[in-house]
Design a protein around this motif. Structure first.
Motif, PDB file in Angstrom:
ATOM      1  N   PHE A  29       0.862  -1.183   0.000  1.00 32.23           N
ATOM      2  CA  PHE A  29       0.000   0.000   0.000  1.00 32.23           C
ATOM      3  C   PHE A  29       0.895   1.229   0.000  1.00 32.23           C
ATOM      4  O   PHE A  29       1.943   1.236   0.635  1.00 32.23           O
ATOM      5  CB  PHE A  29      -0.904   0.027   1.242  1.00 32.23           C
ATOM      6  CG  PHE A  29      -1.755   1.266   1.329  1.00 32.23           C
ATOM      7  CD1 PHE A  29      -2.941   1.361   0.629  1.00 32.23           C
ATOM      8  CD2 PHE A  29      -1.355   2.345   2.102  1.00 32.23           C
ATOM      9  CE1 PHE A  29      -3.726   2.500   0.688  1.00 32.23           C
ATOM     10  CE2 PHE A  29      -2.128   3.502   2.179  1.00 32.23           C
ATOM     11  CZ  PHE A  29      -3.320   3.579   1.462  1.00 32.23           C
ATOM     12  N   GLU A  30       0.442   2.278  -0.691  1.00 35.50           N
ATOM     13  CA  GLU A  30       1.182   3.536  -0.654  1.00 35.50           C
ATOM     14  C   GLU A  30       0.252   4.680  -1.006  1.00 35.50           C
ATOM     15  O   GLU A  30      -0.608   4.546  -1.879  1.00 35.50           O
ATOM     16  CB  GLU A  30       2.352   3.503  -1.644  1.00 35.50           C
ATOM     17  CG  GLU A  30       3.229   4.733  -1.554  1.00 35.50           C
ATOM     18  CD  GLU A  30       4.529   4.595  -2.328  1.00 35.50           C
ATOM     19  OE1 GLU A  30       5.402   5.441  -2.110  1.00 35.50           O
ATOM     20  OE2 GLU A  30       4.666   3.656  -3.134  1.00 35.50           O
ATOM     21  N   ASN A  31       0.430   5.786  -0.277  1.00 34.90           N
ATOM     22  CA  ASN A  31      -0.229   7.044  -0.632  1.00 34.90           C
ATOM     23  C   ASN A  31       0.754   8.173  -0.350  1.00 34.90           C
ATOM     24  O   ASN A  31       1.940   7.914  -0.157  1.00 34.90           O
ATOM     25  CB  ASN A  31      -1.586   7.209   0.081  1.00 34.90           C
ATOM     26  CG  ASN A  31      -1.478   7.365   1.587  1.00 34.90           C
ATOM     27  OD1 ASN A  31      -0.438   7.742   2.129  1.00 34.90           O
ATOM     28  ND2 ASN A  31      -2.562   7.073   2.284  1.00 34.90           N
ATOM     29  N   ASP A  32       0.278   9.412  -0.303  1.00 31.49           N
ATOM     30  CA  ASP A  32       1.206  10.530  -0.125  1.00 31.49           C
ATOM     31  C   ASP A  32       1.741  10.669   1.300  1.00 31.49           C
ATOM     32  O   ASP A  32       2.662  11.443   1.530  1.00 31.49           O
ATOM     33  CB  ASP A  32       0.560  11.838  -0.590  1.00 31.49           C
ATOM     34  CG  ASP A  32      -0.707  12.193   0.173  1.00 31.49           C
ATOM     35  OD1 ASP A  32      -1.348  11.279   0.737  1.00 31.49           O
ATOM     36  OD2 ASP A  32      -1.055  13.383   0.210  1.00 31.49           O
ATOM     37  N   ARG A  33       1.205   9.910   2.269  1.00 33.44           N
ATOM     38  CA  ARG A  33       1.654  10.053   3.667  1.00 33.44           C
ATOM     39  C   ARG A  33       2.375   8.839   4.217  1.00 33.44           C
ATOM     40  O   ARG A  33       3.197   8.967   5.128  1.00 33.44           O
ATOM     41  CB  ARG A  33       0.457  10.384   4.554  1.00 33.44           C
ATOM     42  CG  ARG A  33      -0.200  11.690   4.077  1.00 33.44           C
ATOM     43  CD  ARG A  33      -1.122  12.312   5.031  1.00 33.44           C
ATOM     44  NE  ARG A  33      -0.485  12.600   6.289  1.00 33.44           N
ATOM     45  CZ  ARG A  33      -1.170  12.720   7.418  1.00 33.44           C
ATOM     46  NH1 ARG A  33      -2.469  12.580   7.431  1.00 33.44           N
ATOM     47  NH2 ARG A  33      -0.534  12.996   8.540  1.00 33.44           N
ATOM     48  N   ARG A  83       3.877   4.514   3.327  1.00 39.66           N
ATOM     49  CA  ARG A  83       4.092   3.375   2.442  1.00 39.66           C
ATOM     50  C   ARG A  83       4.117   2.148   3.338  1.00 39.66           C
ATOM     51  O   ARG A  83       4.762   2.155   4.391  1.00 39.66           O
ATOM     52  CB  ARG A  83       5.410   3.514   1.684  1.00 39.66           C
ATOM     53  CG  ARG A  83       5.659   2.356   0.745  1.00 39.66           C
ATOM     54  CD  ARG A  83       6.857   2.604  -0.125  1.00 39.66           C
ATOM     55  NE  ARG A  83       8.086   2.342   0.617  1.00 39.66           N
ATOM     56  CZ  ARG A  83       9.235   1.987   0.039  1.00 39.66           C
ATOM     57  NH1 ARG A  83       9.311   1.887  -1.277  1.00 39.66           N
ATOM     58  NH2 ARG A  83      10.303   1.781   0.769  1.00 39.66           N
ATOM     59  N   LYS A 124       6.115   9.096   5.618  1.00 37.45           N
ATOM     60  CA  LYS A 124       6.747   9.946   4.609  1.00 37.45           C
ATOM     61  C   LYS A 124       7.013  11.352   5.125  1.00 37.45           C
ATOM     62  O   LYS A 124       7.722  12.108   4.495  1.00 37.45           O
ATOM     63  CB  LYS A 124       5.875  10.005   3.352  1.00 37.45           C
ATOM     64  CG  LYS A 124       5.839   8.680   2.626  1.00 37.45           C
ATOM     65  CD  LYS A 124       5.089   8.793   1.337  1.00 37.45           C
ATOM     66  CE  LYS A 124       5.153   7.506   0.552  1.00 37.45           C
ATOM     67  NZ  LYS A 124       4.496   7.634  -0.752  1.00 37.45           N
TER      68      LYS A 124
END
Length: 113
Positions: free
Chosen positions: A18-22, A24, A98
């Motif tokens: 899973f990964e988003n802008d905040r 991983r 992140k």
């Protein structure tokens, strides 16, 4: 992706799930005797799905770590390599942050409580 990213240094052991802008999220799996190459983690939370024993090394320093299944630990940003020194497979989840840390924690190696 940097050359010291664990999914680059050891793609057979680390997988992005899973990964988003905040954050991983990485899944890590290995077998007894498996070794990782030198790689870097940002501040992370580690959740161990299986019990394991491993040696974590950075430069001339190393520490042996034994963690039971179901343990959740803070892992401060660090660069290291590791080896499964136990007799069981390792299965862990890392939630990498992140956002930068408020201040560096130099000298800390391995997971923290």
């Amino acid at each position: 992706m940097n050359s010291d990213d664990p999914t680059v240094t050891d793609p057979d052991l680390y997988k992005v799930i899973f990964e988003n802008d905040r954050v991983r999220v990485l899944e890590y799996r290995d077998r007894p005797g498996d070794k990782t190459h030198l790689h870097r983690h940002p501040d992370s939370v580690m959740y161990t799905l299986t019990s394991f024993r491993r040696q974590i090394s950075a430069g001339e320093r190393s520490v042996d770590v034994e963690i039971p299944a179901g343990t959740v630990r803070w892992v401060g940003a660090q660069e290291h390599s590791g080896q499964n020194i136990g007799d069981t497979q390792t299965h862990s989840i890392f939630v990498e942050l992140k956002e930068p840390a408020p201040s560096p924690r130099d000298g800390v190696l391995g997971p923290q409580t």
